[in-house]
Design a protein around this motif. Structure first.
Motif, PDB file in Angstrom:
ATOM      1  N   ASP A  79     -35.873 -33.190 -19.118  1.00 19.29           N
ATOM      2  CA  ASP A  79     -35.811 -33.693 -20.505  1.00 19.29           C
ATOM      3  C   ASP A  79     -34.932 -32.794 -21.358  1.00 19.29           C
ATOM      4  N   TYR A  80     -35.090 -31.478 -21.159  1.00 15.35           N
ATOM      5  CA  TYR A  80     -34.295 -30.541 -21.963  1.00 15.35           C
ATOM      6  C   TYR A  80     -32.795 -30.714 -21.646  1.00 15.35           C
ATOM      7  N   ALA A  81     -32.497 -30.818 -20.346  1.00 17.77           N
ATOM      8  CA  ALA A  81     -31.087 -30.978 -19.947  1.00 17.77           C
ATOM      9  C   ALA A  81     -30.503 -32.232 -20.596  1.00 17.77           C
ATOM     10  N   ARG A  82     -31.267 -33.323 -20.531  1.00 18.14           N
ATOM     11  CA  ARG A  82     -30.754 -34.596 -21.094  1.00 18.14           C
ATOM     12  C   ARG A  82     -30.606 -34.482 -22.609  1.00 18.14           C
ATOM     13  N   SER A  83     -31.538 -33.749 -23.260  1.00 12.35           N
ATOM     14  CA  SER A  83     -31.454 -33.598 -24.720  1.00 12.35           C
ATOM     15  C   SER A  83     -30.197 -32.819 -25.111  1.00 12.35           C
ATOM     16  N   LYS A  84     -29.667 -32.049 -24.156  1.00 15.06           N
ATOM     17  CA  LYS A  84     -28.439 -31.277 -24.406  1.00 15.06           C
ATOM     18  C   LYS A  84     -27.197 -32.054 -23.955  1.00 15.06           C
ATOM     19  N   GLY A  85     -27.403 -33.313 -23.546  1.00 12.93           N
ATOM     20  CA  GLY A  85     -26.269 -34.161 -23.181  1.00 12.93           C
ATOM     21  C   GLY A  85     -25.842 -34.058 -21.721  1.00 12.93           C
ATOM     22  N   LEU A  86     -26.609 -33.339 -20.897  1.00 15.10           N
ATOM     23  CA  LEU A  86     -26.249 -33.260 -19.473  1.00 15.10           C
ATOM     24  C   LEU A  86     -26.751 -34.490 -18.729  1.00 15.10           C
ATOM     25  N   ALA A  87     -25.995 -34.891 -17.724  1.00 14.53           N
ATOM     26  CA  ALA A  87     -26.493 -35.957 -16.846  1.00 14.53           C
ATOM     27  C   ALA A  87     -27.350 -35.296 -15.770  1.00 14.53           C
ATOM     28  N   VAL A  88     -28.497 -35.922 -15.459  1.00 14.97           N
ATOM     29  CA  VAL A  88     -29.337 -35.419 -14.365  1.00 14.97           C
ATOM     30  C   VAL A  88     -29.557 -36.584 -13.402  1.00 14.97           C
ATOM     31  N   VAL A  89     -29.147 -36.399 -12.143  1.00 19.91           N
ATOM     32  CA  VAL A  89     -29.274 -37.496 -11.175  1.00 19.91           C
ATOM     33  C   VAL A  89     -30.014 -37.005  -9.937  1.00 19.91           C
ATOM     34  N   ASN A  90     -30.682 -37.923  -9.246  1.00 17.47           N
ATOM     35  CA  ASN A  90     -31.315 -37.575  -7.971  1.00 17.47           C
ATOM     36  C   ASN A  90     -31.186 -38.745  -7.000  1.00 17.47           C
ATOM     37  N   THR A  91     -31.721 -38.586  -5.798  1.00 18.16           N
ATOM     38  CA  THR A  91     -31.542 -39.612  -4.753  1.00 18.16           C
ATOM     39  C   THR A  91     -32.914 -40.002  -4.216  1.00 18.16           C
ATOM     40  N   PRO A  92     -33.714 -40.695  -5.030  1.00 20.62           N
ATOM     41  CA  PRO A  92     -35.133 -40.854  -4.703  1.00 20.62           C
ATOM     42  C   PRO A  92     -35.451 -41.607  -3.420  1.00 20.62           C
ATOM     43  N   ALA A  93     -34.630 -42.585  -3.030  1.00 22.61           N
ATOM     44  CA  ALA A  93     -35.048 -43.406  -1.882  1.00 22.61           C
ATOM     45  C   ALA A  93     -34.523 -42.887  -0.547  1.00 22.61           C
ATOM     46  N   SER A  94     -33.616 -41.915  -0.589  1.00 19.37           N
ATOM     47  CA  SER A  94     -32.898 -41.547   0.642  1.00 19.37           C
ATOM     48  C   SER A  94     -33.793 -41.002   1.745  1.00 19.37           C
ATOM     49  N   SER A  95     -34.913 -40.370   1.367  1.00 22.30           N
ATOM     50  CA  SER A  95     -35.711 -39.716   2.411  1.00 22.30           C
ATOM     51  C   SER A  95     -37.016 -40.450   2.723  1.00 22.30           C
ATOM     52  N   SER A  96     -37.228 -41.614   2.101  1.00 24.89           N
ATOM     53  CA  SER A  96     -38.540 -42.274   2.237  1.00 24.89           C
ATOM     54  C   SER A  96     -38.933 -42.540   3.692  1.00 24.89           C
ATOM     55  N   SER A 293     -36.614 -33.657   6.006  1.00 18.22           N
ATOM     56  CA  SER A 293     -35.682 -32.852   6.802  1.00 18.22           C
ATOM     57  C   SER A 293     -35.308 -33.516   8.115  1.00 18.22           C
ATOM     58  N   THR A 294     -34.605 -34.617   8.014  1.00 21.90           N
ATOM     59  CA  THR A 294     -34.008 -35.211   9.218  1.00 21.90           C
ATOM     60  C   THR A 294     -32.503 -35.304   8.977  1.00 21.90           C
ATOM     61  N   ASN A 295     -31.741 -35.367  10.053  1.00 23.77           N
ATOM     62  CA  ASN A 295     -30.281 -35.477   9.900  1.00 23.77           C
ATOM     63  C   ASN A 295     -29.934 -36.726   9.111  1.00 23.77           C
ATOM     64  N   GLU A 296     -30.671 -37.826   9.406  1.00 19.79           N
ATOM     65  CA  GLU A 296     -30.330 -39.100   8.757  1.00 19.79           C
ATOM     66  C   GLU A 296     -30.598 -39.037   7.258  1.00 19.79           C
ATOM     67  N   ALA A 297     -31.769 -38.480   6.882  1.00 17.13           N
ATOM     68  CA  ALA A 297     -32.094 -38.406   5.448  1.00 17.13           C
ATOM     69  C   ALA A 297     -31.096 -37.500   4.728  1.00 17.13           C
ATOM     70  N   GLN A 298     -30.735 -36.373   5.354  1.00 16.85           N
ATOM     71  CA  GLN A 298     -29.804 -35.458   4.694  1.00 16.85           C
ATOM     72  C   GLN A 298     -28.432 -36.111   4.520  1.00 16.85           C
ATOM     73  N   GLU A 299     -28.021 -36.907   5.510  1.00 18.92           N
ATOM     74  CA  GLU A 299     -26.742 -37.643   5.377  1.00 18.92           C
ATOM     75  C   GLU A 299     -26.806 -38.628   4.221  1.00 18.92           C
ATOM     76  N   ARG A 300     -27.943 -39.375   4.149  1.00 23.87           N
ATOM     77  CA  ARG A 300     -28.074 -40.359   3.059  1.00 23.87           C
ATOM     78  C   ARG A 300     -28.097 -39.651   1.709  1.00 23.87           C
ATOM     79  N   ILE A 301     -28.825 -38.520   1.643  1.00 22.98           N
ATOM     80  CA  ILE A 301     -28.911 -37.771   0.391  1.00 22.98           C
ATOM     81  C   ILE A 301     -27.512 -37.297  -0.039  1.00 22.98           C
ATOM     82  N   GLY A 302     -26.767 -36.706   0.917  1.00 24.61           N
ATOM     83  CA  GLY A 302     -25.421 -36.187   0.609  1.00 24.61           C
ATOM     84  C   GLY A 302     -24.498 -37.305   0.151  1.00 24.61           C
TER      85      GLY A 302
END
Ligand code: NAD
Length: 315
Positions: A79-96, A293-302
């Motif tokens: 929240d603080y980062a966004r309030s300062k105008g930074l973009a914050v992104v993540n990859t929520p589904a990649s490792s499910s 921590s699988t090769n496939e999840a790390q590839e999708r995350i990257g």
């Protein structure tokens, strides 16, 4: 544009970024030196190790984006980062799927005593071998059993799909509404629609043969002494979500009394140091928070992280 991938990034993600013209450093800068060294970068990507807190954000006003490879953003003051105008992104589904498969690694381990037999296999065979054969003679199959899934978001649903594929029945509980059928993709690309039964919390914990947690960190454990006492005797419990969601002392008591037959834990209260009693317990299978921590999840995350960064800077 320069990116600091401080907790590393899969080579595919790095290649995609470099092909798009970014300079990517994968040097692991210690936390204490980040405020000084991050000035040279436009974006930072982290996994769970590096913390991006208010003080770091304030110290580097030129930073434009924080990327988290994975789901949990506990290590970022979002929240603080966004309030300062930074973009914050993540990859929520990649490792499910990887987390869901780890649930079944723990379940199969628990029902066939793999964790304990790995610890105890005798080097020389003989009578000890036969003693173990007897000790592990009462394994059970997963097919036809009920799995109760608490938290029916991304990972809960992937876990349900694997369970349905194995011929298990699924009981699901969530604080929000969710669909009661899931699309299952079989080998050859065939898809079938399979049913999931919604359950009230008490119904789920009292009727399930196995219980798997897929919720975020909560203020207090969702499974404690009272909940264990309502479960079916001999239930198996798996936690690949977040430490703190199970009362570990109550779990140990339930394991010792036989109320819980086994537990599979990828996450603990006091990570990275699990309670000694959990470490040596013959009914506990432990993994060091390796759900993603699988090769496939790390590839999708990257790959996903690289696309999000490229998209942000091309706007
Ligand atoms: P998600 O947000 O998609 O799903 C979480 C679900 O939990 C949501 O549907 C939410 O409504 C539900 N929920 C919240 N509070 C609840 C409560 N009190 N009772 C019942 N349901 C509740 O998240 P996800 O991607 O499925 O991740 C689930 C958990 O797994 C998170 O804690 C995440 O941090 C963790 N995780 C662990 C690993 C690992 O390596 N073990 C990897 C990735 C994610």
């Amino acid at each position: 544009m320069k990116i600091l991938a401080n907790d590393g990034i899969d080579p595919i993600g790095k290649k995609l970024l470099e092909e798009a013209g970014f300079i990517v450093d994968t040097e692991n800068i210690p936390q204490a030196e980040l405020a000084e060294k991050l000035h040279a970068y436009d974006a930072i990507t982290v996994r769970s190790a590096t913390k991006v807190r208010k003080d770091l954000i304030d110290a580097v006003p030129s930073l434009k984006l924080i990327g988290r490879g994975g789901v949990g953003m506990d290590n970022i003051d979002v929240d603080y980062a966004r309030s300062k105008g930074l973009a914050v992104v993540n990859t929520p589904a990649s490792s499910s799927l990887s987390v869901a498969e780890l649930v079944f690694a723990h379940l199969f381990t628990g029902v066939r005593f793999l964790h304990d037999s790995n610890r105890k296999m005798p080097v020389t065979g003989g009578s000890k071998f036969n003693d173990l054969k007897k000790a592990y003679a009462k394994g059970i199959e997963l097919r036809g059993k009920k799995i109760g899934i608490i938290g029916f978001g991304r990972i809960g649903r992937e876990t349900a799909k694997v369970a349905l594929g194995l011929g298990m029945e699924v009981l699901a509980f969530d604080v929000y509404d969710f669909p009661t059928s899931l699309e299952l993709t079989l080998a050859g690309g065939i898809t079938v629609s399979v049913p999931v039964q919604k359950a009230a919390f008490d119904e789920l914990i009292s009727q399930s043969d196995f219980i798997s947690l897929h919720i975020p960190f909560l203020d207090k454990p969702i499974l404690g002494e009272e909940e264990f006492s309502k479960m079916k005797k001999g239930v198996g419990v798996v936690n690949c979500s977040r430490g703190g969601t199970i009362d570990e002392n109550a779990l140990l008591d339930a394991l010792d009394s036989g109320q819980v037959a086994f537990a599979g834990l990828d996450v603990f209260d006091n990570e990275p140091t699990p309670l000694g009693e959990l470490l040596i317990h013959p009914k506990v299978s432990l993994t060091p928070h390796i759900g993603a921590s699988t090769n496939e999840a790390q590839e999708r995350i990257g790959t996903e992280l690289a696309s999000l960064i490229i998209e942000f800077f091309s706007d």
